[in-house]
Scaffold this motif. Structure first.
Motif, short mmCIF file in Angstrom:
data_model
loop_
_atom_site.label_atom_id
_atom_site.label_comp_id
_atom_site.label_asym_id
_atom_site.label_seq_id
_atom_site.Cartn_x
_atom_site.Cartn_y
_atom_site.Cartn_z
N TYR A 1 0.85 -1.17 0.24
CA TYR A 1 0.20 0.05 0.14
C TYR A 1 0.96 1.34 -0.04
O TYR A 1 0.56 2.10 -0.73
CB TYR A 1 -0.83 0.06 1.06
N GLY B 1 -0.38 7.92 -5.43
CA GLY B 1 -1.45 9.07 -4.89
C GLY B 1 -0.86 10.39 -4.20
O GLY B 1 -1.52 11.38 -4.46
N LYS B 2 0.42 10.37 -3.81
CA LYS B 2 0.78 11.41 -3.34
C LYS B 2 1.20 12.76 -4.68
O LYS B 2 1.04 13.78 -4.36
CB LYS B 2 2.39 11.31 -2.87
N PHE C 1 -0.96 13.04 -6.74
CA PHE C 1 -2.18 13.78 -7.10
C PHE C 1 -2.64 14.69 -5.77
O PHE C 1 -3.69 15.37 -5.63
CB PHE C 1 -3.22 13.07 -7.51
N ALA C 2 -1.45 14.70 -4.84
CA ALA C 2 -2.12 15.26 -3.48
C ALA C 2 -1.82 16.75 -3.08
O ALA C 2 -1.86 17.08 -1.89
CB ALA C 2 -1.62 14.41 -2.16
N ILE D 1 -6.73 9.46 -14.92
CA ILE D 1 -7.13 9.72 -13.42
C ILE D 1 -7.11 11.09 -13.18
O ILE D 1 -8.06 11.10 -12.35
CB ILE D 1 -5.67 8.79 -12.96
N MET E 1 -10.52 12.14 -11.48
CA MET E 1 -10.50 13.03 -9.82
C MET E 1 -11.42 14.26 -9.94
O MET E 1 -11.85 14.66 -9.10
CB MET E 1 -9.23 12.73 -9.77
N ARG F 1 -7.53 18.13 -2.20
CA ARG F 1 -8.33 17.90 -1.21
C ARG F 1 -8.59 16.21 -1.59
O ARG F 1 -8.54 15.45 -0.63
CB ARG F 1 -9.59 18.41 -0.91
N MET F 2 -9.24 16.02 -2.71
CA MET F 2 -9.59 14.60 -3.29
C MET F 2 -8.00 13.78 -3.45
O MET F 2 -8.17 12.87 -3.02
CB MET F 2 -10.37 14.80 -4.49
N GLY F 3 -7.15 14.43 -3.92
CA GLY F 3 -5.89 13.81 -4.10
C GLY F 3 -5.39 13.22 -2.81
O GLY F 3 -5.03 12.27 -2.79
N LYS F 4 -5.54 13.94 -1.79
CA LYS F 4 -4.99 13.77 -0.47
C LYS F 4 -5.70 12.39 0.10
O LYS F 4 -4.95 11.62 0.95
CB LYS F 4 -5.11 14.80 0.64
N PHE G 1 -6.00 9.76 -1.51
CA PHE G 1 -5.33 8.67 -2.03
C PHE G 1 -3.85 8.70 -1.56
O PHE G 1 -3.18 7.90 -2.35
CB PHE G 1 -5.67 8.52 -3.51
N ALA G 2 -3.38 9.56 -0.95
CA ALA G 2 -2.00 9.74 -0.68
C ALA G 2 -1.27 9.10 0.55
O ALA G 2 -0.44 9.42 0.98
CB ALA G 2 -1.76 10.96 -0.69
N ASN G 3 -2.15 8.31 1.13
CA ASN G 3 -1.75 7.55 2.16
C ASN G 3 -1.90 5.94 2.37
O ASN G 3 -3.21 5.83 2.07
CB ASN G 3 -2.17 8.31 3.50
N ALA G 4 -0.86 5.39 2.64
CA ALA G 4 -1.26 3.82 2.52
C ALA G 4 -2.25 3.25 3.41
O ALA G 4 -3.24 2.46 2.99
CB ALA G 4 0.09 3.13 3.11
N LEU H 1 -5.49 4.10 1.64
CA LEU H 1 -5.82 3.31 0.71
C LEU H 1 -6.22 2.17 0.92
O LEU H 1 -7.32 1.22 0.45
CB LEU H 1 -4.54 3.16 -0.16
N GLU H 2 -5.73 1.38 2.01
CA GLU H 2 -6.36 0.07 2.56
C GLU H 2 -7.84 0.42 3.01
O GLU H 2 -8.52 -0.56 2.95
CB GLU H 2 -5.33 -0.29 3.82
N ASP I 1 -9.92 0.25 0.08
CA ASP I 1 -10.02 -1.20 -0.13
C ASP I 1 -10.99 -1.86 0.28
O ASP I 1 -11.79 -2.63 -0.22
CB ASP I 1 -8.61 -1.66 -0.55
N ALA J 1 -12.53 14.82 1.66
CA ALA J 1 -12.41 14.94 0.36
C ALA J 1 -13.68 14.47 -0.30
O ALA J 1 -13.75 14.15 -1.63
CB ALA J 1 -11.37 13.88 -0.05
N MET K 1 -5.63 4.07 -10.53
CA MET K 1 -4.40 4.28 -9.79
C MET K 1 -3.55 3.35 -9.62
O MET K 1 -2.37 3.15 -9.92
CB MET K 1 -4.68 5.05 -8.82
N ARG K 2 -4.18 2.09 -9.24
CA ARG K 2 -3.27 0.91 -8.76
C ARG K 2 -2.88 -0.02 -10.12
O ARG K 2 -1.83 -0.40 -10.00
CB ARG K 2 -4.05 0.29 -7.81
#
Lengths: 226, 226
Positions: free
Chosen positions: A14, A21-22, A24-25, A91, A95, B19-22, B24-27, B30-31, B34, B67, B95-96
């Motif tokens: 992850y 992701g970062k 786009f953050a 993407i 977004m 704001r939306m990007g953030k 998705f910016a952290n592991a 994202l978990e 998911d 977001a 993204m993934r």
DNA sequence: ACAATGTTCAACAATTTCATTGAATAGCTG
DNA sequence: CAGCTATTCAATGAAATTGTTGAACATTGT
């Protein structure tokens, strides 16, 4: 595979996804991505268009490169950055469309700063294609000239706002005009359109930006390189 | 609109998009995304599945809510969180997929921790549908039971790894099996498949996870609520 | 009303991110 | 080779992010 290493793998995995992701953050990075979806740029060009220091842009580009979202090719002392994959634009599109639908502040901002905007007549790509076929329309590309040169809608004129005044002389008063720019929220075309309307022209604004047009596989025209 | 307020608007606008990007910016987030693309979860469930503290999960959920990527509905003392829009899963997918293609470390990680994985036979959704029609196959859902209950591929059995041993008794030795889980990199199904193969079963692993199956509009089955 | 439970909030320390400045690097040009 | 230019790197300080702990809140059941 034991439970601990399963947890470990999951976390590492992850973390890798989050690298993307970062990218786009951050507001500045999104602006850079937006510019790169028009055409490749050098670091300096990006710095000047974003009003950031060159070092700062370079740093953001490292983040984007780390996320494998952009590629560089060096040419002399210049470093040309471009999006690494069409899916990056995809993407970014999804977004921002989602954001535009769900984050009410976005609509609010657009309205607040530019409330005449909603009075402009819009037109979509399909309709514009029809009008082009009829030949009854003049198309204006409101983006900076370098972006126009790198690719534009066929038969469009390059008219960044600075050049609008000098272009007025050439435009027959009774023609119909469609203006477009980088994206629906980019507003360059809206400004041009409002000014043209004040002059008595009949103006429409294209809903999509040029990158969407290109991504849709619609015909484009490039400046020949002589 | 003067130049200064144009710059200002641009900055504020991209900030909103970011704001939306953030989200998705952290592991960890994202978990969580998911897990939420499997089915809605309460804060506590998410905390337990991610091995995070409840407070920490709650905090991440605030970011996601900010977001507009998740929605809450309160039910008694429980707060049920769900993805706010199908497009959220779409973005996460794109993204993934892009990350998996471009960030070589991801493939490397999967290989390093689980090198038998590549020896497993895969099968795609179209092929699985064909096999279901033939009726010649047993389908195993390797996800936790609550996710199975919330929706699964028709006729699939719920067999999280913990329950595999007790299920072995029921499975005829000569049948063909397809296992699936949350996503291609989720590996729950791979573990189950490897164990089954050791037992002499002929096993395939579905390339996609259940959310992709559902998003493709393929038929699903839900536990009836009695 | 009371205790129990699920969730959120507030405060904190550790870490990361961001923009700026100035130095270092690398490729051109004279 | 020296000077110039585009880019990157390194160091700094300010600001934001993350996870933890313990308190606060709100709903349920007794």
């Amino acid at each position: 595979m034991d439970n601990q290493s399963r947890q470990e793998l999951k976390a590492l995995l992850y973390e890798q996804f989050a690298r993307m992701g970062k990218a786009f953050a951050n507001a500045r990075r999104l602006e850079i991505i937006d510019l790169l979806s028009q055409t490749p740029h050098t670091v300096e060009e990006l710095a000047s268009k974003t009003s950031l220091s060159v070092a700062s842009v370079s740093q953001h580009l490292q983040v984007l490169r780390n996320a494998r979202v952009v590629d560089v090719t060096r040419e002399g002392t210049y470093a040309w950055y471009r999006l690494s994959d069409d899916r990056v634009f995809g993407i970014w599109c999804m977004m921002r469309d989602l954001a535009q639908d769900r984050i009410s502040e976005i609509d609010h901002l657009l309205r607040q700063y530019f409330n005449e905007r909603e009075t402009l007549e819009t037109i979509d790509a399909a309709e514009l294609l029809r009008r082009i076929a009829e030949g009854s329309i003049i198309i204006i590309d409101a983006r900076p000239e370098d972006e126009y040169r790198a690719g534009h809608i066929p038969s469009a004129l390059s008219v960044p706002i600075e050049k609008l005044e000098s272009t007025l002389a050439v435009l027959p008063k009774n023609c119909e005009i469609v203006a477009y720019c980088r994206a629906s929220y980019c507003l360059l075309s809206d400004e041009v359109a409002l000014l043209l309307r004040e002059q008595g022209y009949r103006v429409h604004v294209l809903l999509e930006g040029f990158p969407e047009w290109r991504a849709a596989g619609l015909p484009i025209e490039k400046e020949s390189l002589n």
